[in-house]
Design a protein around this motif. Structure first.
Motif, PDB file in Angstrom:
ATOM      1  N   SER A  13      20.403 -17.200 -57.105  1.00 37.22           N
ATOM      2  CA  SER A  13      20.854 -18.501 -56.589  1.00 37.22           C
ATOM      3  C   SER A  13      22.357 -18.528 -56.362  1.00 37.22           C
ATOM      4  CB  SER A  13      20.470 -19.615 -57.561  1.00 37.22           C
ATOM      5  OG  SER A  13      19.084 -19.748 -57.632  1.00 37.22           O
ATOM      6  N   VAL A  14      23.102 -17.996 -57.319  1.00 41.91           N
ATOM      7  CA  VAL A  14      24.561 -17.982 -57.223  1.00 41.91           C
ATOM      8  C   VAL A  14      25.012 -17.133 -56.035  1.00 41.91           C
ATOM      9  CG1 VAL A  14      26.621 -17.078 -58.383  1.00 41.91           C
ATOM     10  CG2 VAL A  14      25.018 -18.528 -59.636  1.00 41.91           C
ATOM     11  N   CYS A  15      24.425 -15.960 -55.893  1.00 46.37           N
ATOM     12  CA  CYS A  15      24.820 -15.072 -54.787  1.00 46.37           C
ATOM     13  C   CYS A  15      24.476 -15.680 -53.433  1.00 46.37           C
ATOM     14  CB  CYS A  15      24.178 -13.700 -54.965  1.00 46.37           C
ATOM     15  SG  CYS A  15      24.896 -12.751 -56.322  1.00 46.37           S
ATOM     16  N   GLU A  16      23.349 -16.358 -53.367  1.00 47.24           N
ATOM     17  CA  GLU A  16      22.959 -17.015 -52.116  1.00 47.24           C
ATOM     18  C   GLU A  16      23.970 -18.100 -51.754  1.00 47.24           C
ATOM     19  OE1 GLU A  16      19.432 -19.962 -50.674  1.00 47.24           O
ATOM     20  OE2 GLU A  16      18.833 -18.233 -51.876  1.00 47.24           O
ATOM     21  N   ARG A  17      24.353 -18.906 -52.742  1.00 54.05           N
ATOM     22  CA  ARG A  17      25.329 -19.980 -52.500  1.00 54.05           C
ATOM     23  C   ARG A  17      26.722 -19.442 -52.198  1.00 54.05           C
ATOM     24  NH1 ARG A  17      23.184 -25.162 -51.940  1.00 54.05           N
ATOM     25  NH2 ARG A  17      21.434 -25.311 -53.335  1.00 54.05           N
ATOM     26  N   ALA A  18      27.054 -18.288 -52.756  1.00 50.56           N
ATOM     27  CA  ALA A  18      28.388 -17.711 -52.557  1.00 50.56           C
ATOM     28  C   ALA A  18      28.583 -17.216 -51.132  1.00 50.56           C
ATOM     29  CB  ALA A  18      28.622 -16.575 -53.548  1.00 50.56           C
ATOM     30  N   VAL A  23      31.957 -13.655 -56.632  1.00 56.15           N
ATOM     31  CA  VAL A  23      31.793 -14.683 -57.660  1.00 56.15           C
ATOM     32  C   VAL A  23      32.609 -14.272 -58.874  1.00 56.15           C
ATOM     33  CG1 VAL A  23      30.141 -15.873 -59.151  1.00 56.15           C
ATOM     34  CG2 VAL A  23      29.476 -15.224 -56.816  1.00 56.15           C
ATOM     35  N   ARG A  24      33.448 -15.170 -59.352  1.00 58.92           N
ATOM     36  CA  ARG A  24      34.302 -14.856 -60.509  1.00 58.92           C
ATOM     37  C   ARG A  24      33.717 -15.347 -61.824  1.00 58.92           C
ATOM     38  NH1 ARG A  24      40.475 -15.362 -58.449  1.00 58.92           N
ATOM     39  NH2 ARG A  24      40.143 -14.177 -56.550  1.00 58.92           N
ATOM     40  N   SER A  25      33.069 -16.504 -61.782  1.00 66.44           N
ATOM     41  CA  SER A  25      32.466 -17.022 -63.014  1.00 66.44           C
ATOM     42  C   SER A  25      31.282 -17.915 -62.680  1.00 66.44           C
ATOM     43  CB  SER A  25      33.484 -17.795 -63.859  1.00 66.44           C
ATOM     44  OG  SER A  25      33.856 -18.985 -63.207  1.00 66.44           O
ATOM     45  N   VAL A  26      30.384 -18.001 -63.643  1.00 60.99           N
ATOM     46  CA  VAL A  26      29.201 -18.839 -63.532  1.00 60.99           C
ATOM     47  C   VAL A  26      29.059 -19.584 -64.856  1.00 60.99           C
ATOM     48  CG1 VAL A  26      26.694 -18.874 -63.237  1.00 60.99           C
ATOM     49  CG2 VAL A  26      28.053 -17.178 -62.000  1.00 60.99           C
ATOM     50  N   ARG A  27      28.863 -20.887 -64.769  1.00 62.83           N
ATOM     51  CA  ARG A  27      28.634 -21.693 -65.971  1.00 62.83           C
ATOM     52  C   ARG A  27      27.215 -22.249 -65.893  1.00 62.83           C
ATOM     53  NH1 ARG A  27      31.939 -25.267 -69.699  1.00 62.83           N
ATOM     54  NH2 ARG A  27      33.438 -23.695 -69.133  1.00 62.83           N
ATOM     55  N   VAL A  48      21.953  -7.486 -64.136  1.00 63.36           N
ATOM     56  CA  VAL A  48      21.446  -7.947 -62.839  1.00 63.36           C
ATOM     57  C   VAL A  48      22.535  -8.253 -61.826  1.00 63.36           C
ATOM     58  CG1 VAL A  48      19.300  -8.797 -63.835  1.00 63.36           C
ATOM     59  CG2 VAL A  48      21.185 -10.369 -63.530  1.00 63.36           C
ATOM     60  N   THR A  49      23.786  -8.344 -62.274  1.00 63.17           N
ATOM     61  CA  THR A  49      24.867  -8.581 -61.307  1.00 63.17           C
ATOM     62  C   THR A  49      25.376  -7.295 -60.662  1.00 63.17           C
ATOM     63  OG1 THR A  49      26.519  -8.550 -63.076  1.00 63.17           O
ATOM     64  CG2 THR A  49      25.678 -10.719 -62.388  1.00 63.17           C
ATOM     65  N   GLU A  50      25.006  -6.150 -61.215  1.00 65.17           N
ATOM     66  CA  GLU A  50      25.473  -4.879 -60.646  1.00 65.17           C
ATOM     67  C   GLU A  50      25.089  -4.772 -59.173  1.00 65.17           C
ATOM     68  OE1 GLU A  50      24.421  -1.401 -62.879  1.00 65.17           O
ATOM     69  OE2 GLU A  50      25.130  -2.283 -64.762  1.00 65.17           O
ATOM     70  N   ALA A  53      27.383  -9.802 -55.331  1.00 62.90           N
ATOM     71  CA  ALA A  53      28.654 -10.525 -55.209  1.00 62.90           C
ATOM     72  C   ALA A  53      29.130 -11.040 -56.559  1.00 62.90           C
ATOM     73  CB  ALA A  53      28.503 -11.688 -54.237  1.00 62.90           C
ATOM     74  N   ALA A  54      28.237 -11.078 -57.551  1.00 61.48           N
ATOM     75  CA  ALA A  54      28.594 -11.580 -58.879  1.00 61.48           C
ATOM     76  C   ALA A  54      28.953 -10.463 -59.862  1.00 61.48           C
ATOM     77  CB  ALA A  54      27.447 -12.414 -59.438  1.00 61.48           C
ATOM     78  N   GLU A  55      29.013  -9.227 -59.383  1.00 62.19           N
ATOM     79  CA  GLU A  55      29.371  -8.126 -60.286  1.00 62.19           C
ATOM     80  C   GLU A  55      30.751  -8.374 -60.875  1.00 62.19           C
ATOM     81  OE1 GLU A  55      29.414  -3.259 -60.482  1.00 62.19           O
ATOM     82  OE2 GLU A  55      28.987  -4.229 -58.573  1.00 62.19           O
ATOM     83  N   GLY A  56      30.865  -8.267 -62.184  1.00 65.24           N
ATOM     84  CA  GLY A  56      32.130  -8.485 -62.880  1.00 65.24           C
ATOM     85  C   GLY A  56      32.424  -9.946 -63.188  1.00 65.24           C
TER      86      GLY A  56
END
Length: 109
Positions: A13-18, A23-27, A48-50, A53-56
């Motif tokens: 969901s985060v990657c789709e929205r990004a 992506v730097r952080s997710v709360r 799963v972020t590897e 866009a959310a890697e790291g």
């Protein structure tokens, strides 16, 4: 380990929205009554972020406490687990907090 599937859904969901932006952080808000173990979710997040866009990215987890309201005596009280008993002895309890599982925010860069 259901944390893996839950975390995968969050990352998807985060990657789709990004929209391809990093992506730097997710709360996330994960209530204590969801039976999700925060440390397991953090571990799965790294996996799963590897390659996404959310890697790291940093994962921040808010854990609201459980709360309930007795339908018999109308008292509100804290729930630490899914044993739904009011101090009055009634099992007719409505959960009012602690089952949340939602993405609260994300920071993209």
């Amino acid at each position: 380990m259901h944390e893996l599937a839950i975390t995968q859904s969050v990352v998807d969901s985060v990657c789709e929205r990004a929209g391809g932006r990093p992506v730097r952080s997710v709360r996330v808000r994960v209530g204590v009554l969801t039976a999700v173990v925060p440390d397991s979710m953090r571990f799965c997040f790294g996996l799963v972020t590897e390659g996404t866009a959310a890697e790291g990215a940093q994962l921040e987890i808010d854990q609201p406490p459980g709360a309930g309201r007795c339908r018999t005596c109308a008292v509100e009280f804290t729930l630490t687990d899914l044993i739904l008993l009011c101090p009055c002895g009634s099992a007719d309890v409505e959960i009012t907090s602690g089952q949340e599982l939602q993405i609260v925010s994300m920071e993209v860069g």
